[in-house]
Write a protein that holds these residues in place. Structure first.
Motif, short mmCIF file in Angstrom:
data_model
loop_
_atom_site.label_atom_id
_atom_site.label_comp_id
_atom_site.label_asym_id
_atom_site.label_seq_id
_atom_site.Cartn_x
_atom_site.Cartn_y
_atom_site.Cartn_z
N UNK A 178 51.48 50.23 55.28
CA UNK A 178 51.21 50.52 56.68
C UNK A 178 49.96 51.39 56.84
N UNK A 179 48.95 51.15 56.00
CA UNK A 179 47.70 51.88 56.12
C UNK A 179 47.70 53.18 55.33
N UNK B 11 44.19 65.25 51.08
CA UNK B 11 45.01 64.35 50.27
C UNK B 11 45.02 62.95 50.87
N UNK B 12 44.94 61.94 50.02
CA UNK B 12 45.04 60.58 50.51
C UNK B 12 46.51 60.20 50.57
N UNK C 20 51.88 60.65 48.73
CA UNK C 20 50.64 61.19 48.16
C UNK C 20 50.17 60.22 47.08
N UNK C 21 49.00 59.64 47.27
CA UNK C 21 48.49 58.62 46.34
C UNK C 21 48.26 59.15 44.94
N UNK C 22 47.95 60.44 44.82
CA UNK C 22 47.67 61.02 43.51
C UNK C 22 48.94 61.41 42.76
N UNK C 23 49.83 62.12 43.42
CA UNK C 23 51.03 62.61 42.74
C UNK C 23 52.20 61.64 42.81
#
Length: 225
Positions: free
Chosen positions: A140-141, A148-149, A172-175
């Motif tokens: 959903x985007x 944070x991304x 969270x795209x990183x974690x």
């Protein structure tokens, strides 16, 4: 000399184009669903690898029709299926067998058993993995929030009895940890839980999930089981 298609041929070509567009759209949706599933699987895998989780959160509830706007803060400590939740002036402790709801304002404690096989019960220890069954999902985007991304996944309950229209889960795209969770009710109620801090693998006191009756000498104890 150019050949002119008959009306019947034009209809056939138009149907073929519509079918092709539908197939492309279907493949695109399936690809999005697979990406959403892969992302949710990563979140679940991360949660399973943590020995303990401590979360501070903000909770907001709103309903424009009813003119309701409410904000609260809380925190929860998790270890396996055990938890201690502090929220809205009350503490809910689950030791793996029974739940103890402690309300200081009323000086009352309610003790009840929990059916771990009840998949409809929403408890703190299931909030990070509730999405594994019973939902349709798609990407959903994404957005950048405080540097944070955040990748969003939309979840739609499969049960018609569910009073929630949809759930938007921010990751969270990183974690690969959950950043926020937005529930939109069929009657217009919207609740948002935003994670302010997410700590993992922290040492906990041995009695973290033990109910100590002697700490509440003047409390009325209501045992439901």
């Amino acid at each position: 000399m150019n050949k002119i298609n008959t009306p019947m041929q034009n209809k056939t070509i138009f149907r073929a184009l519509l079918l092709s567009a539908a197939c492309i759209c279907s493949f695109s949706i399936q690809a999005q669903d697979k990406k959403a599933k892969a992302l949710l699987d990563q979140v679940s895998a991360k949660v399973k690898n943590y020995s303990t989780i401590i979360i501070d959160f903000k909770y907001s509830l709103s309903n424009a029709k009813e003119n309701i706007n409410q904000d609260s803060k809380g925190n929860v400590v998790l270890k396996g299926n055990q938890y201690v939740l502090n929220f809205m002036g009350a503490t809910k402790l689950y030791d793996g067998k029974k739940t103890y709801t402690i309300v200081p304002e009323d000086e009352e404690i309610t003790i009840s058993k929990v059916d771990e096989n009840d998949n409809t019960a929403v408890t703190p220890n299931k909030m990070l993995t509730f999405f594994n069954t019973g939902y349709k999902y798609t990407l959903n985007g994404d957005a950048t929030v405080k540097g944070k991304k955040i990748q969003y996944v939309k979840l739609v309950p499969m049960s018609s009895k569910d009073q929630r229209k949809e759930i938007i889960l921010g990751i969270d795209s990183q974690t690969k940890n959950i950043y926020n969770l937005v529930e939109v009710g069929k009657k217009g109620t919207k609740t948002t839980l935003t994670v302010n801090s997410f700590k993992t693998n922290q040492p906990l006191p041995k009695n973290q999930f033990t109910f100590v009756k002697s700490k509440y000498p003047n409390y009325y104890i209501n045992s439901l089981d």
